[in-house]
Each structure stands twice: as structure tokens, then as C-alpha cells.
Motif scaffolding. Structure first.
Motif, mmCIF file in Angstrom:
data_model
loop_
_atom_site.group_PDB
_atom_site.id
_atom_site.type_symbol
_atom_site.label_atom_id
_atom_site.label_comp_id
_atom_site.label_asym_id
_atom_site.label_seq_id
_atom_site.Cartn_x
_atom_site.Cartn_y
_atom_site.Cartn_z
ATOM 1 N N GLN A 4 0.714 -15.398 9.575
ATOM 2 C CA GLN A 4 0.806 -13.935 9.641
ATOM 3 C C GLN A 4 0.678 -13.365 8.243
ATOM 4 N N PHE A 5 -0.233 -12.424 8.080
ATOM 5 C CA PHE A 5 -0.378 -11.723 6.813
ATOM 6 C C PHE A 5 0.227 -10.338 7.005
ATOM 7 N N LEU A 6 1.139 -9.947 6.159
ATOM 8 C CA LEU A 6 1.868 -8.708 6.331
ATOM 9 C C LEU A 6 1.596 -7.726 5.195
ATOM 10 N N VAL A 7 1.574 -6.444 5.548
ATOM 11 C CA VAL A 7 1.363 -5.376 4.574
ATOM 12 C C VAL A 7 2.445 -4.338 4.778
ATOM 13 N N VAL A 8 3.103 -3.939 3.701
ATOM 14 C CA VAL A 8 4.100 -2.879 3.758
ATOM 15 C C VAL A 8 3.426 -1.590 3.314
ATOM 16 N N VAL A 9 3.412 -0.583 4.188
ATOM 17 C CA VAL A 9 2.792 0.700 3.886
ATOM 18 C C VAL A 9 3.895 1.722 3.729
ATOM 19 N N HIS A 10 3.878 2.435 2.613
ATOM 20 C CA HIS A 10 4.903 3.431 2.316
ATOM 21 C C HIS A 10 4.329 4.825 2.457
ATOM 22 N N SER A 11 4.830 5.591 3.410
ATOM 23 C CA SER A 11 4.464 6.992 3.551
ATOM 24 C C SER A 11 5.594 7.787 2.908
ATOM 25 N N CYS A 12 5.467 8.125 1.645
ATOM 26 C CA CYS A 12 6.604 8.676 0.920
ATOM 27 C C CYS A 12 6.716 10.184 1.078
ATOM 28 N N SER A 13 7.902 10.688 0.821
ATOM 29 C CA SER A 13 8.201 12.112 0.800
ATOM 30 C C SER A 13 8.881 12.429 -0.516
ATOM 31 N N PRO A 14 8.097 12.543 -1.564
ATOM 32 C CA PRO A 14 8.723 12.736 -2.888
ATOM 33 C C PRO A 14 9.416 14.084 -3.007
ATOM 34 N N LEU B 72 12.488 7.641 -1.067
ATOM 35 C CA LEU B 72 12.797 7.761 0.347
ATOM 36 C C LEU B 72 11.496 7.863 1.117
ATOM 37 N N GLY B 73 11.538 7.668 2.415
ATOM 38 C CA GLY B 73 10.344 7.782 3.233
ATOM 39 C C GLY B 73 10.311 6.732 4.319
ATOM 40 N N HIS B 74 9.201 6.678 5.004
ATOM 41 C CA HIS B 74 9.029 5.723 6.087
ATOM 42 C C HIS B 74 8.137 4.576 5.609
ATOM 43 N N TYR B 75 8.598 3.363 5.847
ATOM 44 C CA TYR B 75 7.846 2.166 5.481
ATOM 45 C C TYR B 75 7.437 1.454 6.774
ATOM 46 N N ASP B 76 6.138 1.211 6.932
ATOM 47 C CA ASP B 76 5.640 0.468 8.080
ATOM 48 C C ASP B 76 5.191 -0.910 7.626
ATOM 49 N N VAL B 77 5.407 -1.891 8.486
ATOM 50 C CA VAL B 77 4.940 -3.252 8.229
ATOM 51 C C VAL B 77 3.828 -3.533 9.235
ATOM 52 N N TYR B 78 2.652 -3.836 8.729
ATOM 53 C CA TYR B 78 1.512 -4.185 9.568
ATOM 54 C C TYR B 78 1.222 -5.666 9.413
ATOM 55 N N GLY B 79 0.714 -6.293 10.456
ATOM 56 C CA GLY B 79 0.412 -7.708 10.397
ATOM 57 C C GLY B 79 -0.968 -8.020 10.944
ATOM 58 N N THR B 80 -1.512 -9.126 10.482
ATOM 59 C CA THR B 80 -2.778 -9.644 10.991
ATOM 60 C C THR B 80 -2.793 -11.146 10.799
ATOM 61 N N SER B 81 -3.548 -11.834 11.631
ATOM 62 C CA SER B 81 -3.718 -13.275 11.438
ATOM 63 C C SER B 81 -5.091 -13.572 10.865
ATOM 64 N N ASP B 82 -5.844 -12.517 10.548
ATOM 65 C CA ASP B 82 -7.196 -12.652 9.993
ATOM 66 C C ASP B 82 -7.135 -12.652 8.465
ATOM 67 N N ALA B 83 -7.263 -13.821 7.871
ATOM 68 C CA ALA B 83 -7.169 -13.955 6.415
ATOM 69 C C ALA B 83 -8.357 -13.332 5.694
ATOM 70 N N THR B 84 -9.426 -13.020 6.413
ATOM 71 C CA THR B 84 -10.620 -12.452 5.782
ATOM 72 C C THR B 84 -10.677 -10.934 5.890
ATOM 73 N N PHE C 172 0.853 -1.175 0.000
ATOM 74 C CA PHE C 172 0.000 0.000 0.000
ATOM 75 C C PHE C 172 0.887 1.223 0.000
ATOM 76 N N CYS C 173 0.320 2.357 -0.341
ATOM 77 C CA CYS C 173 1.098 3.563 -0.447
ATOM 78 C C CYS C 173 0.281 4.748 0.035
ATOM 79 N N ALA C 174 0.894 5.636 0.815
ATOM 80 C CA ALA C 174 0.227 6.855 1.290
ATOM 81 C C ALA C 174 1.187 8.008 1.136
ATOM 82 N N SER C 175 0.671 9.149 0.694
ATOM 83 C CA SER C 175 1.523 10.308 0.453
ATOM 84 C C SER C 175 1.636 11.168 1.692
ATOM 85 N N ASN C 176 2.838 11.638 1.956
ATOM 86 C CA ASN C 176 3.082 12.489 3.107
ATOM 87 C C ASN C 176 4.267 13.399 2.759
#
Length: 194
Positions: free
Chosen positions: A184-194, A137-149, A12-16
């Protein structure tokens, strides 16, 4: 004993964007610099120390105006926040005919690019190393869940922040994850600073 780890990577990607302050001097019969280019979210500060002037955007529905022309010193600040984009021409209402005009060109932020080429490697029985190519460049967060749904993207209910990494330049990035559940289901979220 090595645990079985099922990992699903979603990007996923979010602008900051990082905002900048730009100063324009209002003096004599000119704005200095008269024409500037900024990024959306930046602030412009006009500083007047002499003469009878104001700052007034020129359009059918003006976006910014410092007020009536005045002989007093003033500082006028305006934030060009979203959705403002494009060129905004302005003038001193008293001296426009004398060429006291300027413009602010607001550029939209570059798109926030998602992480690429995610690779998972075992570090130890209870640790995995998560590697990815960071296109910005920017901050990347890794989020996790065990809920496949779970269908909502993080950060939201059901997701936990597992790790985070500040990436100072484009290129290879990594983080080590430990104490993960068996599934564990993992998501990498990128809060970029272009």
C-alpha cells in the motif's frame, strides 16, 4: 498472521481557506470602518441607509462599483476572490472631496504547510496507526494505492480515500488504518484553513 506492509508516505498540500463576511456602514459622510484588512476569499458588504452615496473603487480599471450614487437604501456585496490581493481604495463619487473614502486591504492566504514527521506503528495484525505532526489546523485525508507506478497526485484515478482526520489545532495527529492490501502506498493530503 501479520501481513507485510510496504508504505510510502508522500505529503501533499491544498489550500482551502475559510471565508469571512465584513460589513461597512455607509452613512453621513463616511464609511465605517473606513479601512479594513481582510483575507483573500472574504466578502465585504457595504450597507447604506441614508444620504446620496455609492461605493466606487479608484483605479484605472476599477475592480468593484456599487453603481451610480443613489438616495435609496442599498446593500452592495463584493467577494475578493483570488487572484485579488493588495490595497483597493474606494470612495463615494459625490463626497470624495469631503473625505468620504475608504480602503480594503486583501491579504494573500498563508501557505498551506505539509504534514511532518510521519510515523507508522503496528496496532494489530490488520491495523496500523499513522501519526504525523500537523503544522496547521485543517482536514487531513489519507489516500492509498497499490500501483507503484502511479504518478498523478490524489484525489485522482487510481487513488482511494483510506481515512480522514479533522485536526483542530497544530500538533500531533493520527488515524488508524485497517484492511490494507499487502503493498500500500499512502499519501497524506492537507486541506488547510490558515
Amino acid at each position: 498472521m501479520m501481513r507485510i506492509l510496504w508504505i510510502c508516505i508522500v505529503l501533499f498540500c491544498a489550500s482551502n481557506a475559510l471565508a469571512t463576511l465584513h460589513t461597512v456602514n455607509v452613512n453621513s459622510l463616511s464609511f465605517s470602518p473606513a479601512n479594513i484588512t481582510i483575507q483573500q476569499g472574504d466578502t465585504v458588504r457595504w450597507v447604506k441607509t441614508a444620504g446620496v452615496h455609492n461605493v466606487a473603487e479608484v483605479s484605472p480599471t476599477p475592480v468593484f462599483r456599487s453603481g451610480e450614487p443613489t438616495g435609496s437604501a442599498f446593500t452592495y456585496t463584493f467577494v475578493f476572490a483570488a487572484p485579488l490581493v493588495g490595497t483597493y481604495n474606494y470612495r463615494c463619487e459625490v463626497h470624495a472631496a469631503s473625505g468620504m473614502i475608504g480602503s480594503v486591504t486583501v491579504e494573500a492566504p498563508a501557505p498551506c504547510l505539509p504534514a511532518e514527521n510521519v510515523v507508522i506503528a503496528w496496532e494489530a495484525d490488520d491495523q496500523v496507526a499513522l501519526h504525523w505532526v500537523a503544522p496547521q489546523l485543517g482536514h487531513y485525508d489519507v489516500y492509498g494505492t497499490s500501483d507503484a507506478t502511479l504518478v498523478t497526485p490524489p484525489p485522482s484515478a487510481g487513488w482511494s480515500l483510506v481515512a480522514g482526520e479533522d485536526v483542530p489545532a497544530p500538533g500531533l495527529a493520527s488515524t488508524t488504518l485497517s484492511s490494507l492490501s499487502a503493498q500500500q502506498f499512502l499519501v497524506v493530503v492537507h486541506s488547510c484553513s490558515p
